[in-house]
Enzyme design. Structure first.
Site, PDB file in Angstrom:
ATOM      1  N   THR A 181       0.837  -1.259   0.271  1.00  0.00           N
ATOM      2  CA  THR A 181      -0.017   0.016  -0.009  1.00  0.00           C
ATOM      3  C   THR A 181       0.699   1.124   0.000  1.00  0.00           C
ATOM      4  OG1 THR A 181      -1.600  -1.087   1.276  1.00  0.00           O
ATOM      5  CG2 THR A 181      -1.624   1.190   1.657  1.00  0.00           C
ATOM      6  N   ARG A 209     -14.624  -6.914   0.372  1.00  0.00           N
ATOM      7  CA  ARG A 209     -13.812  -6.485   1.451  1.00  0.00           C
ATOM      8  C   ARG A 209     -13.308  -5.319   1.352  1.00  0.00           C
ATOM      9  NH1 ARG A 209      -8.158  -5.095   2.520  1.00  0.00           N
ATOM     10  NH2 ARG A 209      -7.651  -5.843   4.865  1.00  0.00           N
ATOM     11  N   VAL A 210     -13.323  -4.527   2.716  1.00  0.00           N
ATOM     12  CA  VAL A 210     -12.819  -3.172   2.534  1.00  0.00           C
ATOM     13  C   VAL A 210     -11.765  -3.009   3.812  1.00  0.00           C
ATOM     14  CG1 VAL A 210     -13.169  -0.611   3.154  1.00  0.00           C
ATOM     15  CG2 VAL A 210     -14.692  -2.026   1.632  1.00  0.00           C
ATOM     16  N   GLY A 211     -10.788  -2.543   3.576  1.00  0.00           N
ATOM     17  CA  GLY A 211      -9.488  -2.547   4.468  1.00  0.00           C
ATOM     18  C   GLY A 211      -9.327  -1.165   5.327  1.00  0.00           C
ATOM     19  N   THR A 232      -0.227   1.051   7.010  1.00  0.00           N
ATOM     20  CA  THR A 232      -0.151  -0.083   6.162  1.00  0.00           C
ATOM     21  C   THR A 232      -0.151  -1.337   6.764  1.00  0.00           C
ATOM     22  OG1 THR A 232       0.973  -0.952   4.389  1.00  0.00           O
ATOM     23  CG2 THR A 232       2.211   0.329   5.933  1.00  0.00           C
ATOM     24  N   GLY A 233      -0.478  -2.283   6.526  1.00  0.00           N
ATOM     25  CA  GLY A 233      -0.418  -3.602   7.037  1.00  0.00           C
ATOM     26  C   GLY A 233      -1.938  -4.484   6.962  1.00  0.00           C
ATOM     27  N   GLY A 235      -5.119  -4.580   7.572  1.00  0.00           N
ATOM     28  CA  GLY A 235      -6.038  -3.624   7.693  1.00  0.00           C
ATOM     29  C   GLY A 235      -7.197  -4.019   8.654  1.00  0.00           C
TER      30      GLY A 235
END
Ligand code: ASP
Length: 315
Positions: A181, A209-211, A232-233, A235
């Site tokens: 990201t 899916r939404v992070g 970042t990572g 989510g």
């Protein structure tokens, strides 16, 4: 109104009269355990280093020219989205159905206004769609088809069905994926903070899916009273801990410095079982980052530094 105009005119004049409040920028290109010399060839690590170096110098030069924080965040993220080395825009990874969907958000620290798009395929640069939501709508987040229709109505460059194939080709096979990201946080010379984040999400994610990246307070946060942060990572863990806003709250309510606040937020993510990283810059231009993975693609430059820092491995 007249007072407001006068104030804005004065702000616009500042760079020309040699005004030089501290300013700075920090970027990330993702965090992960694959970001380590055992997984990244020398050639690939050089490619990342030079992409980060280019992006940080570009962003810094815009700040030196007097550009405002939100515009710098937008311009730098567009540059990173257009680079297939990163999991955002053109380089976004595919979901479980081998389709590509983007999440992005941007936030302005002066009025806490924000814009985000989630689960979209269409705008060539998702960060521009997020900015349009902030500036041209009364909403903070648009998703799916609605976000695509809105982006098209804003005259943004839109990708066609035929482009989908190109995107899938550019998407890496998950096992080989060392992409991340992208995020950018900025303090401009007028004392304004901004943050933005853009991603294709986690590879093989379930459709829909939404992070954390498009969620204000989880993946992105900017508040002129404290700091600007991008995450970042994994989510899901950054959403559950409210990771980005956590940093701002630690600064405001506990009077912690930026680095301690970032570390404390990553500790919360780790406590839940998540991995990833955060970058931040505070209202005085102090920069920081923290991560609990082997590496994080990251770079920073500020008016009090003689040259940019670009790092990938270790802490
Ligand atoms: N945080 C992003 C997400 O969960 C992924 C990443 O940063 O690599 O969508």
């Amino acid at each position: 109104m007249i007072k407001h105009l006068f104030f804005n005119a004065l702000l616009a004049l500042l760079p020309f009269i040699g005004f030089s409040q501290t300013f700075g920028i920090v970027i990330h290109g993702g965090a992960g355990n694959g970001i380590s010399p055992e997984y990244l060839s020398e050639e690939r690590s050089k490619a990342y280093e030079s992409a980060l170096d280019r992006a940080i110098r570009f962003g810094y030069s815009l700040l030196e020219d007097g550009m405002d924080a939100v515009s710098v965040v937008e311009a730098v993220i567009v540059e990173l989205e257009n680079n297939s080395l990163f999991n955002a825009g053109f380089g976004a990874v595919a979901n479980a159905n081998n389709e590509v969907f983007h999440d992005a958000s941007i936030m302005r620290g002066s009025d806490l206004n924000a814009g985000a798009v989630a689960n979209v395929f269409g705008p060539k640069n998702p960060i521009r769609a997020a900015l349009a939501v902030m500036d041209q709508s009364k909403h903070v987040m648009l998703t799916d088809r609605g976000a695509e229709v809105f982006a098209a109505s804003q005259n943004l460059i839109m990708l066609t069905e035929a482009d989908k194939e190109t995107y899938i080709q550019a998407a890496p096979k998950p096992k080989l994926s060392k992409k991340g990201t992208v995020g950018c946080v900025v303090l401009d010379m007028y004392g304004n903070l901004a943050a933005g984040t853009s991603t294709g999400g986690t590879s093989k994610k379930l459709p829909g899916r939404v992070g954390d990246s498009p969620i204000i307070g989880a993946g992105t946060w900017a508040d002129n009273r404290s700091c600007a942060v991008s995450a970042t990572g994994d989510g899901e863990y950054f959403i559950r801990s409210g990771a980005a806003q956590y940093v701002g709250s630690s600064m405001r309510m506990l009077s912690l410095d930026i680095q301690t606040s970032l570390e404390s937020s990553i500790a919360e993510v780790a406590e839940l079982g998540g991995e990833g990283g955060l970058i931040g810059i505070d209202k005085d231009g102090n920069i920081g980052w923290d991560f609990n993975t082997k590496g994080m693609f990251r770079a920073a430059h500020a008016s009090y530094m003689s040259k940019p820092i670009v790092e990938m491995y270790g802490k």
